[in-house]
Design a protein around this motif. Sequence first.
Motif, mmCIF file in Angstrom:
data_model
loop_
_atom_site.group_PDB
_atom_site.id
_atom_site.type_symbol
_atom_site.label_atom_id
_atom_site.label_comp_id
_atom_site.label_asym_id
_atom_site.label_seq_id
_atom_site.Cartn_x
_atom_site.Cartn_y
_atom_site.Cartn_z
ATOM 1 N N THR A 12 0.957 -1.202 -0.015
ATOM 2 C CA THR A 12 0.117 0.085 -0.113
ATOM 3 C C THR A 12 0.860 1.072 0.140
ATOM 4 O OG1 THR A 12 -1.769 -1.017 1.084
ATOM 5 C CG2 THR A 12 -1.957 1.294 1.304
ATOM 6 N N ARG A 13 1.948 1.385 0.899
ATOM 7 C CA ARG A 13 2.752 2.441 0.896
ATOM 8 C C ARG A 13 3.600 2.478 -0.371
ATOM 9 N NH1 ARG A 13 3.908 0.608 6.318
ATOM 10 N NH2 ARG A 13 5.609 -0.528 5.492
ATOM 11 N N ARG A 14 3.899 1.418 -1.069
ATOM 12 C CA ARG A 14 4.657 1.557 -2.336
ATOM 13 C C ARG A 14 3.702 2.148 -3.560
ATOM 14 N NH1 ARG A 14 7.090 -3.158 -0.831
ATOM 15 N NH2 ARG A 14 5.790 -4.484 -1.860
ATOM 16 N N ASN A 15 2.570 1.625 -3.304
ATOM 17 C CA ASN A 15 1.298 2.127 -4.371
ATOM 18 C C ASN A 15 1.285 3.523 -4.100
ATOM 19 O OD1 ASN A 15 1.215 -0.484 -5.524
ATOM 20 N ND2 ASN A 15 -0.618 -0.858 -4.457
ATOM 21 N N HIS A 16 1.034 3.899 -3.014
ATOM 22 C CA HIS A 16 0.872 5.357 -2.674
ATOM 23 C C HIS A 16 2.033 6.052 -3.203
ATOM 24 C CE1 HIS A 16 -1.039 8.517 -0.218
ATOM 25 N NE2 HIS A 16 0.215 8.843 0.079
ATOM 26 N N GLU A 17 3.238 5.828 -2.866
ATOM 27 C CA GLU A 17 4.351 6.750 -3.368
ATOM 28 C C GLU A 17 4.539 6.475 -4.853
ATOM 29 O OE1 GLU A 17 7.473 9.060 -3.310
ATOM 30 O OE2 GLU A 17 6.180 8.641 -1.652
ATOM 31 N N ARG A 18 4.279 5.394 -5.597
ATOM 32 C CA ARG A 18 4.234 5.469 -7.009
ATOM 33 C C ARG A 18 3.247 6.355 -7.520
ATOM 34 N NH1 ARG A 18 5.059 -0.678 -7.255
ATOM 35 N NH2 ARG A 18 2.954 -0.729 -7.178
ATOM 36 N N ILE A 19 2.208 6.287 -7.102
ATOM 37 C CA ILE A 19 1.005 7.134 -7.598
ATOM 38 C C ILE A 19 1.463 8.647 -7.494
ATOM 39 C CG2 ILE A 19 -1.399 7.975 -7.284
ATOM 40 C CD1 ILE A 19 -1.769 4.945 -6.201
ATOM 41 N N ALA A 42 1.694 3.830 -13.125
ATOM 42 C CA ALA A 42 2.357 3.559 -11.706
ATOM 43 C C ALA A 42 2.224 2.213 -11.833
ATOM 44 C CB ALA A 42 1.318 4.367 -10.849
ATOM 45 N N GLY A 43 1.536 1.566 -12.668
ATOM 46 C CA GLY A 43 1.304 0.126 -12.637
ATOM 47 C C GLY A 43 0.380 -0.558 -11.481
ATOM 48 N N VAL A 44 -0.667 0.512 -11.192
ATOM 49 C CA VAL A 44 -1.734 0.036 -10.488
ATOM 50 C C VAL A 44 -2.838 0.071 -11.271
ATOM 51 C CG1 VAL A 44 -0.319 0.396 -8.499
ATOM 52 C CG2 VAL A 44 -2.036 2.217 -9.410
ATOM 53 N N GLY A 45 -4.196 -0.322 -10.704
ATOM 54 C CA GLY A 45 -5.480 -0.325 -11.322
ATOM 55 C C GLY A 45 -6.192 1.199 -10.754
ATOM 56 N N ILE A 46 -7.099 1.622 -11.514
ATOM 57 C CA ILE A 46 -7.655 2.675 -11.451
ATOM 58 C C ILE A 46 -8.493 2.862 -10.067
ATOM 59 C CG2 ILE A 46 -9.845 2.181 -12.607
ATOM 60 C CD1 ILE A 46 -8.380 5.625 -12.904
ATOM 61 N N GLY A 47 -8.832 1.762 -9.432
ATOM 62 C CA GLY A 47 -9.349 1.789 -8.123
ATOM 63 C C GLY A 47 -8.482 1.998 -7.007
ATOM 64 N N THR A 48 -7.245 1.597 -7.264
ATOM 65 C CA THR A 48 -6.346 1.766 -6.242
ATOM 66 C C THR A 48 -6.143 3.178 -6.282
ATOM 67 O OG1 THR A 48 -5.200 -0.415 -6.710
ATOM 68 C CG2 THR A 48 -4.032 1.150 -5.786
ATOM 69 N N VAL A 49 -6.016 3.929 -7.495
ATOM 70 C CA VAL A 49 -5.797 5.443 -7.320
ATOM 71 C C VAL A 49 -6.743 6.142 -6.437
ATOM 72 C CG1 VAL A 49 -5.395 7.474 -8.641
ATOM 73 C CG2 VAL A 49 -4.489 5.333 -9.563
ATOM 74 N N LEU A 61 -3.170 18.026 -3.705
ATOM 75 C CA LEU A 61 -2.722 18.446 -2.589
ATOM 76 C C LEU A 61 -1.500 17.688 -2.131
ATOM 77 C CD1 LEU A 61 -6.050 19.573 -0.886
ATOM 78 C CD2 LEU A 61 -4.230 21.004 -1.692
ATOM 79 N N ALA A 62 -1.769 16.164 -2.086
ATOM 80 C CA ALA A 62 -0.682 15.223 -1.707
ATOM 81 C C ALA A 62 0.624 15.415 -2.336
ATOM 82 C CB ALA A 62 -1.307 13.721 -1.837
ATOM 83 N N VAL A 63 0.316 15.478 -3.813
ATOM 84 C CA VAL A 63 1.676 15.932 -4.403
ATOM 85 C C VAL A 63 2.265 17.092 -3.969
ATOM 86 C CG1 VAL A 63 2.591 16.475 -7.008
ATOM 87 C CG2 VAL A 63 0.991 14.441 -6.674
ATOM 88 N N TYR A 64 1.646 18.174 -3.905
ATOM 89 C CA TYR A 64 2.184 19.261 -3.254
ATOM 90 C C TYR A 64 2.504 19.382 -2.156
ATOM 91 C CZ TYR A 64 2.277 24.232 -2.078
ATOM 92 O OH TYR A 64 2.637 25.530 -1.698
#
Length: 188
Positions: A12-19, A42-49, A61-64
Amino acid sequence: MMGAVNPRRSDTRRNHERILAVAAESLSCSAELSFNAIAKKAGVGIGTVYRHFPTSEALILAVYQRELGHLVDVVPHLLAEHPPQDAFKLWTTEYLARYIMTKRGLAEAMMAATKSPGPLSTNTYEALVGAVATLVDANMAAGTVRDDLNPVTVLRGLGGLFSLSPAEQWQKHAADLTDLLWRGMRRN
């Protein structure tokens, strides 16, 4: 087993960071986000995003916050690796100016996502003042700058970086502005 990390949480943390990384890259070019394109890259599903960031505003906001964190967090590393005056100049030209020039889309997206001043703009300002204060304090301790410098005034001086244009030689102009500011800051 104390201290073991649940593999699902680390995923979950890796996906979050990749996104976030993919979104930051996307926002460096444009103020618009495509969740489908971000998920694919990011190599994840749209639902994960959408689970991580239910709206584009939440993602922006998270990117910022992530990008600002990188900008502020690098200060202690620069001070550990360079003399204070070099750390100030490197942070200004290689980090702050580059951030301003390469995050144009993010700046536009942030303006759209946060239409009025509030806690985010206050936190950003305080974080930047803190970073500048750390650099100024280190230089005061090293005897390279005047003892009467106010970090807020220094940050205002650095505000000239916002007038740089990516279409011009912004690195040279950033170095020139930093040199001009440094001459006013240094101990005579």
